[in-house]
Design a protein around this motif. Sequence first.
Motif, short mmCIF file in Angstrom:
data_model
loop_
_atom_site.label_atom_id
_atom_site.label_comp_id
_atom_site.label_asym_id
_atom_site.label_seq_id
_atom_site.Cartn_x
_atom_site.Cartn_y
_atom_site.Cartn_z
N ALA A 181 0.86 -1.19 0.00
CA ALA A 181 0.00 0.00 0.00
C ALA A 181 0.89 1.23 0.00
O ALA A 181 1.99 1.22 0.57
CB ALA A 181 -0.94 0.01 1.21
N VAL A 182 0.41 2.31 -0.63
CA VAL A 182 1.15 3.56 -0.68
C VAL A 182 0.58 4.51 0.36
O VAL A 182 -0.63 4.51 0.63
CB VAL A 182 1.09 4.18 -2.09
N SER A 183 1.44 5.31 1.00
CA SER A 183 1.00 6.22 2.07
C SER A 183 0.08 7.30 1.50
O SER A 183 0.09 7.58 0.29
CB SER A 183 2.22 6.87 2.74
N PRO A 184 -0.76 7.93 2.37
CA PRO A 184 -1.69 8.96 1.88
C PRO A 184 -1.01 10.08 1.11
O PRO A 184 -1.60 10.61 0.15
CB PRO A 184 -2.34 9.47 3.17
N PHE A 224 -3.29 4.05 7.72
CA PHE A 224 -4.18 4.93 8.47
C PHE A 224 -3.99 6.37 7.95
O PHE A 224 -2.91 6.72 7.47
CB PHE A 224 -3.87 4.87 9.96
N PRO A 225 -5.02 7.21 8.05
CA PRO A 225 -4.90 8.59 7.56
C PRO A 225 -3.76 9.37 8.19
O PRO A 225 -3.26 10.32 7.57
CB PRO A 225 -6.27 9.20 7.92
N ASP A 226 -3.33 8.98 9.42
CA ASP A 226 -2.24 9.73 10.06
C ASP A 226 -0.88 9.45 9.44
O ASP A 226 0.11 10.12 9.77
CB ASP A 226 -2.21 9.44 11.56
N ALA A 418 -3.79 9.47 -1.36
CA ALA A 418 -5.05 10.16 -1.06
C ALA A 418 -5.53 11.02 -2.22
O ALA A 418 -6.74 11.11 -2.49
CB ALA A 418 -4.88 11.02 0.20
N ASP A 419 -4.60 11.66 -2.94
CA ASP A 419 -5.01 12.51 -4.06
C ASP A 419 -5.13 11.73 -5.37
O ASP A 419 -5.52 12.29 -6.40
CB ASP A 419 -4.04 13.68 -4.24
#
Length: 713
Positions: A181-184, A224-226, A418-419
């Motif tokens: 998974a890639v970070s936000p 996680f979003p953080d 996220a984007d």
Amino acid sequence: MSGDSSSRIVRFGVFEVDLKAGDLRRSGLKVKLQEQPLQVLAVLLEHPGEVITREELRRKLWPADTFVDFDHSLNAAIKRLRDALGESAETPVFIETVARRGYRFIAPVNGGSAASGIGIAAAPARSKLSFLRSWPAIVCLSPIVIALFVWAAWRLPSRRTEVIERKLTSNSSENSVSSAAVSPDGKYLAYADNTGIYVKVISSGEVHPVSLPPKFSARVDDWFPDGSHLLVSRADRPGKASLWSISVFGGSLRQLADDASGGSFSPDGAHIAFRRGDLTYDGLWGGEEWVMRSDGTDLVKVAARKSDISQVGAPTWSPDGEQIAYIRSNWAYNARTSSVEVNEWRKPKAETLFSDSRLSPALHWLRDNRLIYAFGSTQHQQDSSLWVVSLQQSRKVSAAPKLITGGHGWISQVKGSADGKVVIFLRGNWLPSVYLSKLAPDGTHLLSHRRLTLDENENIAFSWTPDSKAVLFNSDRNGIREIFKQAIDQPLAESLVNSAEHVSQSRMTPDGSEILYVSTPKSASPETPSSILAIPMGGGTPRLVLKDLRIENVQCARLPSTVCLYSITKGQTTVTFRFDVRSGKSADPPQIDPDCNWGLSPDGTQRAIVPFSIDQDTIQLRSTSTGKARDLVVKGWKGLMGGDWSADGRSLLVSWHNFERDSALLNVTLDGRASVLLSSSNDIWAAIPSPNGQLLAINEAGGAKNVWQIENF
């Protein structure tokens, strides 16, 4: 072709071809392509948008004095060219087949339209005097021209840059990446392999291990979003997993839900969607879709298990957080149906967005309301491509899907930042191959072990020739499953059965005079009948034995027995019939078992039945005449997958797997004692003994899986 003949560089999509040097590159990386397919590409690029007939290609590439099977050679060249470009005849992106005529190059070339040609005509020479005479007019018009350029730049979208694709991990086949998974913020990659979980700084390549407790085996699902915690699926036991929160800095570890895997965070980070129910042994499919709060409370069932025993992939969220999407798949032997389902999770109501049998479980919903999905190739089982389609606010498809990338390797997971500007996907070449092993006289260990099929295709052994000198196996090396024979002392195989349909399950008749096999239409659904056919051992015209739905197993005993059986699947049961190899008729009532693998004893008196269950440790021995059965428990070996009989019928050759992808081949006596013949990091599927009992043809699947990144799509 006009233009600079010294370079003859042609660009289309993410590809660039140097026609002089004979190089094809994708995103700057060289693509291996043989001479004839490259020549075909050059001819098509001479006249983009125009139909090039097969006869024209023959005249240019195969002169009259060349003695070849032209049709076969051209078909093979087109197929290799499409493989290199990552497309198929069914969904062409670059090369369109024009029925009964030829081929046409349909993609834009050198930034223009497909029909505009690829050359750039030289501008006519202009004298210095003519330029000076034009100068006053240019000075007067320049403010107007500049204004027009500014207006056009503001009104028109900028030219789309080419897709950027690069490999982020380089793990070997012994230590494949299982999930990622890639970070936000798109800066970090978290991934898991056989040795643990790691975080990689994408820009620099710096890798850091994540501290985990001993024996904590898990797959990475999401961030996680953080940006400081990971959502992972821990392997609790075969077929079962639980969702956990772990800190990338170590120390913090918390369970969120049991019987849960494949988690995905909602856009606002308040909820997690996940799968429940028994997992397939590869961990990619489950039975149900659920949603809970990010702290593990308030669980809601969104999609229940269906009676058709279909399974669901990992979920992904809509941009507004109101819906989840996932792949639902239902498959029988050689046939599959798959669809993208969208579900309003607060008031569960599933709708099918679109269906296609090629869909893999990989799915990701971007924040701009585009949906990324993966297709497996219809030509080669392990090839695949990524596609993107735009959705309307009503969740309907608003435009034709577009190809992002394609190539060798099956895509099983897609995740994004996220984007949505950075997307990563997991691609792997997990191919079955045939290995040859020599058994010790006592049958408890192997004396040698080597690979027989030396190619990167799907190869699966089913039987031996009666003299124990050659193996019969299925292969998709020509784009469709066919039957081949390979002598144990030869590096190459010869084709025995080829067809416009998929053929499989090559088995010998009791007297060894014919080969039985199953034939299924190429575009079959689970409700399409398959046929059992027979062909003489020395070749000839196939004859029909019988037809039925969902045929998945065919086996015969050896003389003096004449017992032959075949099975079909019905829901969660296996129905097994006796049949005559000549008439196809069966007077005996069928035997009903749970969904299972089974092997027929050499004398035809018993079947060894291994029900499909991820923690199976019991083999059922069932009489083919009376139906009477007894259980054979193999203590300490939960995870039995299937079993074949030894050549003398005194023991069983049983494959075993666990959730961490450890695999073994066991010799199991008829009183339940097991000895390990082979341990492997590959998946051991089955072992077929030679009639003389000295050799084993072992089906093992292996290959590397790694993470790739794409941008500018």
